[in-house]
Design an enzyme around this catalytic site. Sequence first.
Site, PDB file in Angstrom:
ATOM      1  N   CYS A 106     129.451 -83.490 -47.564  1.00 20.53           N
ATOM      2  CA  CYS A 106     130.773 -83.757 -47.004  1.00 20.53           C
ATOM      3  C   CYS A 106     131.804 -83.984 -48.099  1.00 20.53           C
ATOM      4  CB  CYS A 106     130.708 -84.998 -46.127  1.00 20.53           C
ATOM      5  SG  CYS A 106     129.434 -84.907 -44.865  1.00 20.53           S
ATOM      6  N   PHE A 144     127.556 -79.928 -29.818  1.00 18.46           N
ATOM      7  CA  PHE A 144     126.277 -79.866 -29.097  1.00 18.46           C
ATOM      8  C   PHE A 144     126.177 -78.569 -28.297  1.00 18.46           C
ATOM      9  CE2 PHE A 144     126.643 -84.610 -29.440  1.00 18.46           C
ATOM     10  CZ  PHE A 144     125.545 -84.792 -30.269  1.00 18.46           C
ATOM     11  N   VAL A 145     126.594 -77.472 -28.932  1.00 17.79           N
ATOM     12  CA  VAL A 145     126.521 -76.171 -28.268  1.00 17.79           C
ATOM     13  C   VAL A 145     125.061 -75.718 -28.284  1.00 17.79           C
ATOM     14  CG1 VAL A 145     127.297 -73.781 -28.296  1.00 17.79           C
ATOM     15  CG2 VAL A 145     128.869 -75.617 -28.956  1.00 17.79           C
TER      16      VAL A 145
END
Length: 255
Positions: A106, A245-246
Site C-alpha cells: 500500500c 466482494f465481487v
Amino acid sequence: MDQDFAPLLTLQPLNTPAEETVAVEVPVALTVNGISQAVMLATPADLEDFALGFGLAEGWVGKRQELLDVEVDLRPEGIELALTVTAACEQRLKVRRRTLAGRTGCGLCGVESLAQLGALQPAAVTVPTLAPGALDHALAALRDAQVLNAHCGGLHAAAWCRPSGEVVLVREDVGRHNALDKLVGALARRDADRHDGFVLMSSRASFELVHKTAMAGAGLLACMSAPSSLAIATARGLGLQLWAFVRPGRATRYA
C-alpha cells in the site's frame, strides 16, 4: 517500441526436486527528463504502459501526447524507464518535486504532505450503466485472461471491461496498483474511451486504486476482495461507483 523482460522465473524449491514458476519482481526506476522521480518494485512486462499510466496517475503528464518518449534500460541493479516529457510537464514537476520509494503493497505513492495529496484531485467521472450480470460475466472471463498468473499464481490483474461485462484488456503485476497503472497506460496509448466501461481488479479495494481509477477518468471500480474505509469515503466523495466482494452470483456496492 515496447521492450519487456522475463516476467516469470523457473526455479527449484529447496525441499523438492520439482521446479516451480514464480513471478519476477525487480526495482523499476522512473526518471523524467533526466531527473529521478520514483523507484517501484514491479513485474518487468508492459513497461511503456506502466510509465504512461504511472505518469498520468501522479500528475506528471496530463495526457498521452505530453509523454514524448520512453527509453527502457536494463541495468544490473534493475530497470530504468527514462521518460521524456514536454517543457510544461517538467515545470509542473519542479513545482511538486518529491522522491518515491514504492513497494508492492500500500501507499500514497510518495506524496509528501496532506496538502499535496489534496491538490491531486481527479476530474469528474462518468459512471457507466452496467448490463444485468455484467460483473459476473467479467469475473468469469478474468481468470482465463490472466495469462501470466496461470503459471505462477502470484500476480494481480487489472481488467478493462465493457458495460456488458466483456473483458477487453488486462494487465498483470506483483503489485495491484502497478497492474492498474499498466492498464491505464495501455488504455491511454490506445485512446480508449474510459467513460464507456469499468475497471475490475483481482485484489481488495484500497484508496490508491479508487484514486487511480478516478484519475484515469473511469467511473466504476469493482474488486474481488474487501474495501477499506478510506476507499469507500473517497469513492463517495468523487462520485465513483465502488463494488467489492465481487464473487460468482454476488457483489456489494459501497459507493
